[in-house]
Design a protein around this motif. Structure first.
Motif, PDB file in Angstrom:
ATOM      1  N   GLU A 301       0.832  -1.205   0.000  1.00  0.00           N
ATOM      2  CA  GLU A 301       0.000   0.000   0.000  1.00  0.00           C
ATOM      3  C   GLU A 301       0.869   1.259   0.000  1.00  0.00           C
ATOM      4  OE1 GLU A 301      -3.264   0.302  -0.160  1.00  0.00           O
ATOM      5  OE2 GLU A 301      -3.989  -1.738   0.232  1.00  0.00           O
ATOM      6  N   MET A 302       1.893   1.251   0.827  1.00  0.00           N
ATOM      7  CA  MET A 302       2.719   2.444   0.994  1.00  0.00           C
ATOM      8  C   MET A 302       3.618   2.700  -0.213  1.00  0.00           C
ATOM      9  SD  MET A 302       3.669   2.023   4.998  1.00  0.00           S
ATOM     10  CE  MET A 302       2.427   2.252   6.285  1.00  0.00           C
ATOM     11  N   ALA A 303       4.068   1.615  -0.866  1.00  0.00           N
ATOM     12  CA  ALA A 303       4.903   1.779  -2.055  1.00  0.00           C
ATOM     13  C   ALA A 303       4.137   2.464  -3.181  1.00  0.00           C
ATOM     14  CB  ALA A 303       5.423   0.425  -2.520  1.00  0.00           C
ATOM     15  N   ALA A 304       2.812   2.329  -3.189  1.00  0.00           N
ATOM     16  CA  ALA A 304       1.983   2.935  -4.232  1.00  0.00           C
ATOM     17  C   ALA A 304       1.576   4.359  -3.904  1.00  0.00           C
ATOM     18  CB  ALA A 304       0.736   2.073  -4.455  1.00  0.00           C
ATOM     19  N   ALA A 305       1.923   4.856  -2.724  1.00  0.00           N
ATOM     20  CA  ALA A 305       1.511   6.186  -2.281  1.00  0.00           C
ATOM     21  C   ALA A 305       2.609   7.219  -2.540  1.00  0.00           C
ATOM     22  CB  ALA A 305       1.168   6.159  -0.798  1.00  0.00           C
ATOM     23  N   ASP A 306       2.206   8.466  -2.629  1.00  0.00           N
ATOM     24  CA  ASP A 306       3.178   9.567  -2.696  1.00  0.00           C
ATOM     25  C   ASP A 306       3.799   9.795  -1.331  1.00  0.00           C
ATOM     26  OD1 ASP A 306       2.704   9.954  -5.349  1.00  0.00           O
ATOM     27  OD2 ASP A 306       1.936  12.004  -5.161  1.00  0.00           O
ATOM     28  N   THR A 307       2.954   9.727  -0.299  1.00  0.00           N
ATOM     29  CA  THR A 307       3.361  10.107   1.047  1.00  0.00           C
ATOM     30  C   THR A 307       2.581   9.286   2.061  1.00  0.00           C
ATOM     31  OG1 THR A 307       3.465  12.367   0.161  1.00  0.00           O
ATOM     32  CG2 THR A 307       3.820  12.129   2.514  1.00  0.00           C
ATOM     33  N   VAL A 308       3.177   9.107   3.255  1.00  0.00           N
ATOM     34  CA  VAL A 308       2.526   8.377   4.344  1.00  0.00           C
ATOM     35  C   VAL A 308       2.517   9.257   5.589  1.00  0.00           C
ATOM     36  CG1 VAL A 308       2.663   6.352   5.867  1.00  0.00           C
ATOM     37  CG2 VAL A 308       3.246   6.129   3.434  1.00  0.00           C
ATOM     38  N   VAL A 309       1.412   9.192   6.338  1.00  0.00           N
ATOM     39  CA  VAL A 309       1.322   9.772   7.675  1.00  0.00           C
ATOM     40  C   VAL A 309       0.877   8.630   8.582  1.00  0.00           C
ATOM     41  CG1 VAL A 309       0.212  11.481   9.161  1.00  0.00           C
ATOM     42  CG2 VAL A 309       0.700  12.031   6.764  1.00  0.00           C
ATOM     43  N   THR A 322      10.019   1.023   2.342  1.00  0.00           N
ATOM     44  CA  THR A 322       9.673   1.176   0.927  1.00  0.00           C
ATOM     45  C   THR A 322      10.241   2.453   0.331  1.00  0.00           C
ATOM     46  OG1 THR A 322       7.573   2.281   1.471  1.00  0.00           O
ATOM     47  CG2 THR A 322       7.525  -0.124   1.203  1.00  0.00           C
ATOM     48  N   GLY A 323      10.865   3.297   1.155  1.00  0.00           N
ATOM     49  CA  GLY A 323      11.429   4.541   0.653  1.00  0.00           C
ATOM     50  C   GLY A 323      10.411   5.633   0.419  1.00  0.00           C
ATOM     51  N   THR A 324       9.233   5.499   1.023  1.00  0.00           N
ATOM     52  CA  THR A 324       8.177   6.498   0.858  1.00  0.00           C
ATOM     53  C   THR A 324       8.280   7.541   1.971  1.00  0.00           C
ATOM     54  OG1 THR A 324       6.747   4.756  -0.024  1.00  0.00           O
ATOM     55  CG2 THR A 324       5.693   6.839   0.603  1.00  0.00           C
ATOM     56  N   PRO A 325       8.359   8.831   1.648  1.00  0.00           N
ATOM     57  CA  PRO A 325       8.435   9.853   2.699  1.00  0.00           C
ATOM     58  C   PRO A 325       7.275   9.733   3.674  1.00  0.00           C
ATOM     59  CG  PRO A 325       8.923  10.818   0.562  1.00  0.00           C
ATOM     60  CD  PRO A 325       8.440   9.409   0.299  1.00  0.00           C
ATOM     61  N   LYS A 368       7.325  18.623  -0.418  1.00  0.00           N
ATOM     62  CA  LYS A 368       8.254  19.451  -1.185  1.00  0.00           C
ATOM     63  C   LYS A 368       9.645  18.837  -1.236  1.00  0.00           C
ATOM     64  CE  LYS A 368       6.019  23.954  -0.482  1.00  0.00           C
ATOM     65  NZ  LYS A 368       6.141  25.293   0.177  1.00  0.00           N
ATOM     66  N   ARG A 369      10.005  18.086  -0.201  1.00  0.00           N
ATOM     67  CA  ARG A 369      11.336  17.488  -0.138  1.00  0.00           C
ATOM     68  C   ARG A 369      11.318  16.007  -0.530  1.00  0.00           C
ATOM     69  NH1 ARG A 369      13.978  18.614   5.552  1.00  0.00           N
ATOM     70  NH2 ARG A 369      15.591  17.330   4.524  1.00  0.00           N
ATOM     71  N   SER A 370      10.256  15.574  -1.189  1.00  0.00           N
ATOM     72  CA  SER A 370      10.054  14.151  -1.459  1.00  0.00           C
ATOM     73  C   SER A 370      11.234  13.513  -2.187  1.00  0.00           C
ATOM     74  CB  SER A 370       8.778  13.959  -2.279  1.00  0.00           C
ATOM     75  OG  SER A 370       8.595  12.599  -2.623  1.00  0.00           O
ATOM     76  N   ALA A 371      11.701  14.112  -3.276  1.00  0.00           N
ATOM     77  CA  ALA A 371      12.769  13.500  -4.068  1.00  0.00           C
ATOM     78  C   ALA A 371      14.044  13.343  -3.241  1.00  0.00           C
ATOM     79  CB  ALA A 371      13.042  14.339  -5.312  1.00  0.00           C
ATOM     80  N   GLU A 372      14.399  14.377  -2.485  1.00  0.00           N
ATOM     81  CA  GLU A 372      15.588  14.319  -1.630  1.00  0.00           C
ATOM     82  C   GLU A 372      15.457  13.235  -0.570  1.00  0.00           C
ATOM     83  OE1 GLU A 372      17.105  16.806   2.247  1.00  0.00           O
ATOM     84  OE2 GLU A 372      15.804  17.814   0.783  1.00  0.00           O
ATOM     85  N   LEU A 373      14.288  13.158   0.062  1.00  0.00           N
ATOM     86  CA  LEU A 373      14.094  12.197   1.140  1.00  0.00           C
ATOM     87  C   LEU A 373      14.077  10.762   0.628  1.00  0.00           C
ATOM     88  CD1 LEU A 373      11.453  14.148   3.254  1.00  0.00           C
ATOM     89  CD2 LEU A 373      13.882  13.867   3.731  1.00  0.00           C
ATOM     90  N   ARG A 374      13.581  10.549  -0.570  1.00  0.00           N
ATOM     91  CA  ARG A 374      13.606   9.206  -1.147  1.00  0.00           C
ATOM     92  C   ARG A 374      15.044   8.734  -1.360  1.00  0.00           C
ATOM     93  NH1 ARG A 374       8.884   6.966  -3.467  1.00  0.00           N
ATOM     94  NH2 ARG A 374       7.038   8.258  -3.077  1.00  0.00           N
ATOM     95  N   ARG A 375      15.925   9.631  -1.775  1.00  0.00           N
ATOM     96  CA  ARG A 375      17.338   9.261  -1.928  1.00  0.00           C
ATOM     97  C   ARG A 375      17.961   8.939  -0.573  1.00  0.00           C
ATOM     98  NH1 ARG A 375      17.033  13.577  -5.713  1.00  0.00           N
ATOM     99  NH2 ARG A 375      17.854  15.051  -4.167  1.00  0.00           N
TER     100      ARG A 375
END
Length: 413
Positions: A301-309, A322-325, A368-375
């Motif tokens: 579920e989380m791998a398919a999401a943009d973001t998790v809370v 999964t590397g999801t912010p 806003k920092r999604s790409a950086e945080l995924r790395r």
């Protein structure tokens, strides 16, 4: 292969396993994966909370942790109170008899040395003490592997936890603050090591492509919890729950107002009531609920999401794995420590004092920092996998010295 003249090593696993908590079962799954890879000759069974579920899912024999079947129900009548009391006595002999049948017993992760959620000393702390005392008396090595610990205010609970740790033959922790907590409680931790949570050893689904900044925003996973505070919050448990639920509902409504799809996730069977309350309060087709039965389901579920809370500790681990912010609603210091270790320490929010407006601000900053945080998460996950190889090699050296076999990594590509 085990030589014909050698009896297979008898390994027991112990804990509140198969009882509906996905994080506990995920820790068991990680340890079974290690045993099947590094010690395929071992004969494994469990003493646990939900033996039928453990046998069905994991294919190992399992025995009920408590003799009294009403252990987890509140006892108000004289018969129930007497049954519980008798059960505590019977469990002394049942636990010892089970331990005696094993060469090694492993307690796979979990927060077995903490009381960050409501807990009575005569519940699991008593059961853990019986296990560790039996192991010491019967010379069966008991390992507390990758467990969580925290300062405990209640004196009986603290005493049982302290003695359980002292009597164990092996201890390792899922974060440095757990080791510090046990040292503060009078346990000699000089030889104890710290490794990532065992759930980081589970295979993760293949990572999806990062969100396209030019595309419309994607789905958000919101992990919920039937949260009433911890052991010291019983007097204001209803207030804490209401504030948490109201803040979460307001946050989900704000996402829906922006046409964001929201997927509600749980981590324990008891969380279903919170999902129902949010669905009823928001009343939008954009909000749907998953029915995960494992950490693997959560990770998909989380791998398919943009973001998790999320609030539950192992929901956070699934998102991080999964590397999801992820933005953490923290109810205990372990969550803050985990997020800091994985490079997301700025994205923590107090679960006891949920402020929907502030939560939304943090959420937007996270995206806003999604790409950086995924790395960052990709790098930290590789480091966690290497450290867990060390954890399993340490377990082999401590518990299976005669095999002389090191753990072979099975990291997912």
């Amino acid at each position: 292969m085990t030589p014909a003249n050698r009896t297979p090593v008898r390994v027991g696993v112990f804990g509140l396993l198969g009882s509906g908590n996905l994080g506990n079962d995920g820790s068991l799954e990680a340890v079974l994966g290690y045993l099947r890879t590094a010690h395929p000759e071992a004969a494994v069974d469990a003493l646990c909370g939900g033996p039928e579920a453990v046998t069905t899912r994991f294919g190992i024999p399992a025995t009920r942790l408590h003799w009294y079947r009403g252990e987890y129900r509140t006892a108000s009548r004289a018969g129930a109170i007497a049954g519980k009391g008798l059960g505590k006595l019977v469990d002394v002999f049942r636990t010892a008899a089970w331990v005696r049948r094993h060469d090694v017993v492993i307690v796979p992760g979990m927060g077995v040395l903490e009381a960050t959620l409501p807990l009575r000393p005569w519940g699991f702390p008593y059961s853990l003490f019986l296990l560790c005392a039996s192991g010491r008396l019967l010379r069966t090595r008991v390992a507390l592997a990758g467990v969580g610990a925290a300062p405990i205010g209640d004196r009986p609970t603290r005493a049982l936890v302290r003695w359980s740790a002292r009597l164990a033959a092996y201890r390792s922790y899922r974060d440095a603050q757990s080791r510090d907590a046990m040292r503060a409680m009078g346990v000699d931790t000089a030889r104890d090591e710290v490794y990532p949570d065992l759930a980081f050893a589970l295979p993760a689904p293949r990572a999806s492509a990062p969100p396209d900044p030019s595309a419309p925003p994607g789905p958000v996973c919101v992990g919920v919890m039937d949260f009433h505070g911890g052991n010291d919050d019983r007097a204001r448990a209803d207030e804490i729950y209401r504030r948490y639920l109201d803040g979460t509902i307001r946050f989900v409504r704000a996402l829906v107002a922006e046409d964001r799809a929201v997927r509600l996730l749980t981590g324990d069977e008891c969380d279903a009531s919170v999902v129902a309350a949010i669905l009823d309060a928001v009343g939008s087709p954009l909000v749907t609920a998953a029915e995960p039965s494992s950490l693997a389901d959560l990770m998909k579920e989380m791998a398919a999401a943009d973001t998790v809370v999320a609030i539950r500790y192992h929901n956070l681990i699934c998102a991080l794995k999964t590397g999801t912010p992820v933005l953490a609603l923290c109810y205990a210091a372990k969550s803050d420590a985990l997020m800091t270790e994985m490079g997301l320490g700025a994205f923590c929010h107090p679960a006891r004092e949920v402020d929907a407006d502030r939560l939304l601000e943090q959420f937007r900053a996270l995206e806003k920092r999604s790409a950086e945080l995924r790395r960052t998460l990709a790098e930290r996950n590789l480091a966690a996998a290497r450290r867990l190889d060390d954890q399993f090699n340490s377990l082999t050296a401590a518990l299976f010295p005669a095999t002389g076999r090191a753990h072979t990594s099975r990291r997912a590509p």
